[in-house]
Structures are given as C-alpha cells and as structure tokens.
Design an enzyme around this catalytic site. Structure first.
Site, mmCIF file in Angstrom:
data_model
loop_
_atom_site.group_PDB
_atom_site.id
_atom_site.type_symbol
_atom_site.label_atom_id
_atom_site.label_comp_id
_atom_site.label_asym_id
_atom_site.label_seq_id
_atom_site.Cartn_x
_atom_site.Cartn_y
_atom_site.Cartn_z
ATOM 1 N N SER A 12 -74.583 43.063 90.853
ATOM 2 C CA SER A 12 -74.169 42.972 92.252
ATOM 3 C C SER A 12 -75.142 43.760 93.108
ATOM 4 C CB SER A 12 -72.761 43.539 92.433
ATOM 5 O OG SER A 12 -72.547 43.792 93.810
ATOM 6 N N HIS A 37 -75.036 38.493 91.964
ATOM 7 C CA HIS A 37 -73.759 38.538 92.669
ATOM 8 C C HIS A 37 -73.965 39.113 94.070
ATOM 9 C CE1 HIS A 37 -69.320 38.701 92.702
ATOM 10 N NE2 HIS A 37 -69.447 39.851 93.348
ATOM 11 N N ASP A 39 -72.139 40.179 97.558
ATOM 12 C CA ASP A 39 -70.843 40.547 98.143
ATOM 13 C C ASP A 39 -70.895 40.448 99.658
ATOM 14 O OD1 ASP A 39 -69.155 41.270 95.898
ATOM 15 O OD2 ASP A 39 -70.611 42.860 95.522
ATOM 16 N N MET A 41 -68.947 40.878 103.078
ATOM 17 C CA MET A 41 -67.779 41.588 103.624
ATOM 18 C C MET A 41 -67.826 41.559 105.147
ATOM 19 S SD MET A 41 -67.726 44.905 101.125
ATOM 20 C CE MET A 41 -67.937 44.739 99.348
ATOM 21 N N HIS A 70 -69.683 35.964 96.760
ATOM 22 C CA HIS A 70 -68.274 36.388 96.771
ATOM 23 C C HIS A 70 -67.889 36.695 98.216
ATOM 24 C CE1 HIS A 70 -65.325 39.832 95.405
ATOM 25 N NE2 HIS A 70 -64.698 38.838 96.009
ATOM 26 N N MET A 72 -65.623 38.064 100.799
ATOM 27 C CA MET A 72 -64.490 38.941 101.103
ATOM 28 C C MET A 72 -64.350 38.954 102.615
ATOM 29 S SD MET A 72 -65.421 41.842 98.338
ATOM 30 C CE MET A 72 -67.074 41.169 98.238
ATOM 31 N N MET A 141 -60.582 40.537 90.468
ATOM 32 C CA MET A 141 -61.055 41.834 90.940
ATOM 33 C C MET A 141 -60.426 42.925 90.079
ATOM 34 S SD MET A 141 -63.211 41.377 93.304
ATOM 35 C CE MET A 141 -63.483 43.148 93.520
ATOM 36 N N ASP A 179 -64.918 41.689 88.196
ATOM 37 C CA ASP A 179 -65.732 42.351 89.214
ATOM 38 C C ASP A 179 -65.103 43.688 89.619
ATOM 39 O OD1 ASP A 179 -67.345 43.005 91.364
ATOM 40 O OD2 ASP A 179 -66.739 41.296 92.613
ATOM 41 N N GLY A 180 -65.837 44.766 89.333
ATOM 42 C CA GLY A 180 -65.404 46.082 89.791
ATOM 43 C C GLY A 180 -65.240 47.070 88.653
#
Ligand code: DX5
Ligand code: ZN
Length: 224
Positions: A12, A37, A39, A41, A70, A72, A141, A179-180
């Site tokens: 990520s 990946h 992210d 946001m 991804h 969010m 997640m 993920d996470g």
C-alpha cells in the site's frame, strides 16, 4: 487449507515516500510485489485525505502491476469513471456507503475493470449474502480505515475463515484480500486462514529497504 495457494502481496503506497513514489513502486515491483494498493480517502468517510485519479495516472506510467484502488469515500459512484480512465485495474467500494451496491459493482465491471466490495471490521459478512456471486474480490478491513500503521484486529481472522468457507462452498471465483496491520509476523497466519491477497503498507514502506521487506514477506508466504 490443504492445497498450496499462491498468496499475493499488495504494497500500500499510503506509507510510501511520496517524493520518491515512482522509485519506490519500481523497487517493490522488482522485488516481487503482485499488485499496487492505492488508498483513496475523502476526509468524510474516513478522517484523512489522500490520493486522486492524477496519482493513479502517474503510477500507471511507472509500473506494469495491476493497480488495486480502494475507495474510502462517501460517493464512490461519482469517482469510479475517473479512476478507471486513470488506469485502475481493480476498484473496491465500501459496502457501508453503497445504497445500491449491486448497481455500483456492475457499473465498475461495465467499465472493464474488476470490482470488489470492502467490509469494515465491524460490518457483518451477512452484508455480502446477495452480492458474492457478482464480485471479483472481497476486501476485509482488519483495521478501521483511515490510517496506515494500525494494529491488526484479531476478530477479523474468524471472519476471514467464515468467508473462505462461504466462497469455497459456493465454488465461487472470488479473491479474498486483507487490509490493515499485516506484518511479517502475522502474514503466514492470515494467509493460512484463507486470504489470497495481503495488503501491507507500513510493514513495507516504513522500512528503509521496502524491496527487502517484500522479499521477506514472499519467503514467509512461500513456506505455507
Ligand atoms: C487503511 C488502508 C490500508 C493501509 C494499511 O485505511 O486502507 O490500505 O495502507 O496500512 P498498514 O499496512 O500500515 O496497516
Ligand atoms: Zn486499503
């Protein structure tokens, strides 16, 4: 799990050094990463702001790896076409914000890219009951989304085991991504529980040698 599965690594870039993004992505690609990946946001769905389609467009020029985007964000439908145009290969949306998840998943597929649904740690698997045959991937997640470097929530392992069983029992071709909080010391357990793709941000990019971390994670996953 009985049969040996190849488990993919998706670094990520949230934890990458953005002043050297192209360089760092090239490094992890060369080291054997399988996906990148990304992210996204929006400062509403999660309390952080990150990457837009412009960055995806630039990444597309520097890597041949699939871009796993991804979202969010509160309004994914508005943004999906721009991310597809920028070069996303897979787009995942959070089920918590999709009033019409079936429509959103199919609109992503109609644009020619893979589509996946994401569940937050406290969102139950029952949300997937009527969408599982339509998706290419489910992302669970294992931290509350918004930031890199958080601790893996252990209950997600049980959730993953149940989802693996659901997918296998129905004979579906749906990849499972976690993920996470994925680190070198829990990667094997998560993979053995049934994950097909492990996202790792801080575990890879908080180290001065991201390539080395990818290689070490690959070696661990090859052992299982
Ligand atoms: C969290 C993001 C993750 C994040 C993971 O909201 O969705 O992809 O980058 O970071 P680590 O691996 O550091 O937990
Ligand atoms: Zn993510």
């Amino acid at each position: 799990m009985s049969a040996k599965r190849y488990v993919k690594i998706a670094p990520s870039i949230l934890s990458a050094d953005f002043s050297r993004l192209g360089e760092q992505v090239a490094e992890v690609e060369k080291a054997g990463a399988d996906l990148i990946h990304v992210d996204v946001m929006d400062g509403h769905f999660v309390p952080n702001l990150t990457i837009g389609p412009l960055v995806v467009r630039s990444l597309k020029k520097v890597t041949a790896l699939p871009l796993d985007v991804h979202l969010m964000v509160d309004n994914p439908d508005q943004l999906i076409p721009a991310f597809v145009e920028a070069g996303a290969d897979l787009i995942t949306v959070q089920v918590e914000v999709c009033y019409h998840l079936h429509r959103t998943i199919h609109s992503i597929k109609q644009l020619g890219v893979k589509a996946g649904a994401v569940l937050n740690p406290s969102t139950p698997l029952s949300m997937l009951e009527h969408i599982l045959p339509d998706v290419d991937l489910i992302l669970l997640m294992s931290v509350n989304p918004g930031f890199g470097g958080q601790v893996f929530i252990p209950q997600v392992l049980g959730k993953l085991a149940n989802l693996r069983r659901l997918v296998d029992d129905q004979g579906l071709d749906v990849e499972l991504e976690i993920d996470g909080g994925v680190k070198l010391d829990n990667a094997a357990g998560i993979a053995e529980t049934g994950a097909d793709i492990l996202v790792a941000g801080s575990a890879i990019f908080d180290n001065p040698q991201p390539a080395e971390m990818v290689k070490r994670m690959r070696a661990i996953l090859n052992e299982i």
